[in-house]
Design a protein around this motif. Sequence first.
Motif, short mmCIF file in Angstrom:
data_model
loop_
_atom_site.label_atom_id
_atom_site.label_comp_id
_atom_site.label_asym_id
_atom_site.label_seq_id
_atom_site.Cartn_x
_atom_site.Cartn_y
_atom_site.Cartn_z
N LEU A 165 14.97 52.69 71.04
CA LEU A 165 13.77 53.29 71.62
C LEU A 165 13.52 52.80 73.04
O LEU A 165 13.79 51.64 73.36
N GLU A 166 12.97 53.68 73.86
CA GLU A 166 12.54 53.28 75.19
C GLU A 166 11.31 52.38 75.05
O GLU A 166 10.54 52.50 74.10
N ASP A 167 11.14 51.47 75.99
CA ASP A 167 10.02 50.53 75.95
C ASP A 167 8.68 51.25 75.86
O ASP A 167 8.44 52.23 76.57
N ASP A 168 7.83 50.76 74.98
CA ASP A 168 6.45 51.22 74.85
C ASP A 168 6.30 52.71 74.59
O ASP A 168 5.29 53.31 74.94
N ARG A 211 15.55 62.00 73.36
CA ARG A 211 16.64 61.37 74.12
C ARG A 211 17.26 60.23 73.32
O ARG A 211 18.50 60.12 73.24
N SER A 212 16.43 59.40 72.72
CA SER A 212 16.93 58.27 71.94
C SER A 212 17.75 58.73 70.74
O SER A 212 18.81 58.17 70.46
N ALA A 213 17.26 59.74 70.05
CA ALA A 213 17.96 60.23 68.86
C ALA A 213 19.28 60.88 69.22
O ALA A 213 20.29 60.68 68.53
N GLU A 214 19.31 61.64 70.29
CA GLU A 214 20.55 62.31 70.68
C GLU A 214 21.58 61.33 71.23
O GLU A 214 22.78 61.56 71.11
N ALA A 215 21.13 60.24 71.81
CA ALA A 215 22.04 59.25 72.39
C ALA A 215 22.58 58.26 71.35
O ALA A 215 23.59 57.62 71.59
N SER A 216 21.93 58.17 70.22
CA SER A 216 22.30 57.17 69.22
C SER A 216 23.58 57.54 68.49
O SER A 216 23.73 58.66 67.99
N GLY A 217 24.47 56.59 68.41
CA GLY A 217 25.68 56.77 67.62
C GLY A 217 25.57 56.12 66.25
O GLY A 217 26.49 56.17 65.45
N ARG A 220 22.75 56.61 64.13
CA ARG A 220 21.83 57.29 63.21
C ARG A 220 22.60 57.89 62.04
O ARG A 220 23.77 58.21 62.15
N LYS A 221 21.90 58.02 60.91
CA LYS A 221 22.55 58.49 59.70
C LYS A 221 22.21 59.95 59.39
O LYS A 221 22.79 60.53 58.48
N SER A 222 21.29 60.54 60.12
CA SER A 222 20.95 61.94 59.89
C SER A 222 20.88 62.66 61.24
O SER A 222 21.25 62.10 62.26
N SER A 223 20.38 63.88 61.23
CA SER A 223 20.33 64.68 62.46
C SER A 223 19.41 64.01 63.49
O SER A 223 18.52 63.23 63.13
N PRO A 224 19.61 64.32 64.77
CA PRO A 224 18.73 63.75 65.79
C PRO A 224 17.25 64.07 65.52
O PRO A 224 16.39 63.20 65.64
N ALA A 254 14.45 61.18 64.82
CA ALA A 254 13.31 61.03 65.73
C ALA A 254 12.00 61.19 64.97
O ALA A 254 11.07 60.38 65.15
N MET A 255 11.90 62.20 64.12
CA MET A 255 10.66 62.42 63.37
C MET A 255 10.41 61.28 62.39
O MET A 255 9.27 60.84 62.22
#
Length: 94
Positions: free
Chosen positions: A19-22, A38-44, A46-50, A54-55
């Motif tokens: 996650l981005e700060d704050d 952005r965080s979800a799409e950039a993560s390698g 994660r175990k489910s969809s972006p 994120a949600m």
Amino acid sequence: MTQKKWSQDVTEKSDSLDLEDDVFTRDDPKEIAQSLKRSAEASGRRKSSPYRSAMSMLTFYVNRAGSGLDERQKQVLEDAKDELRIAFGREPKG
């Protein structure tokens, strides 16, 4: 030294998202949603969809921080859920 709550540790060091700060203290729901996207799409890791990652992170934070949030910030975060849905091309629940 004050011991951190486990939920804070999860939020800061989640295996699914960096996650981005704050991110959860921002005033603009759209900005929060875009940051989570952005965080979800950039993560390698994660175990489910972006979208789902994120949600899940947003919902986790709202549920765990719940009583410690003022009403205004709680509403910003709830509004961010709809913005997140929109950001991923889904219908807001509103």
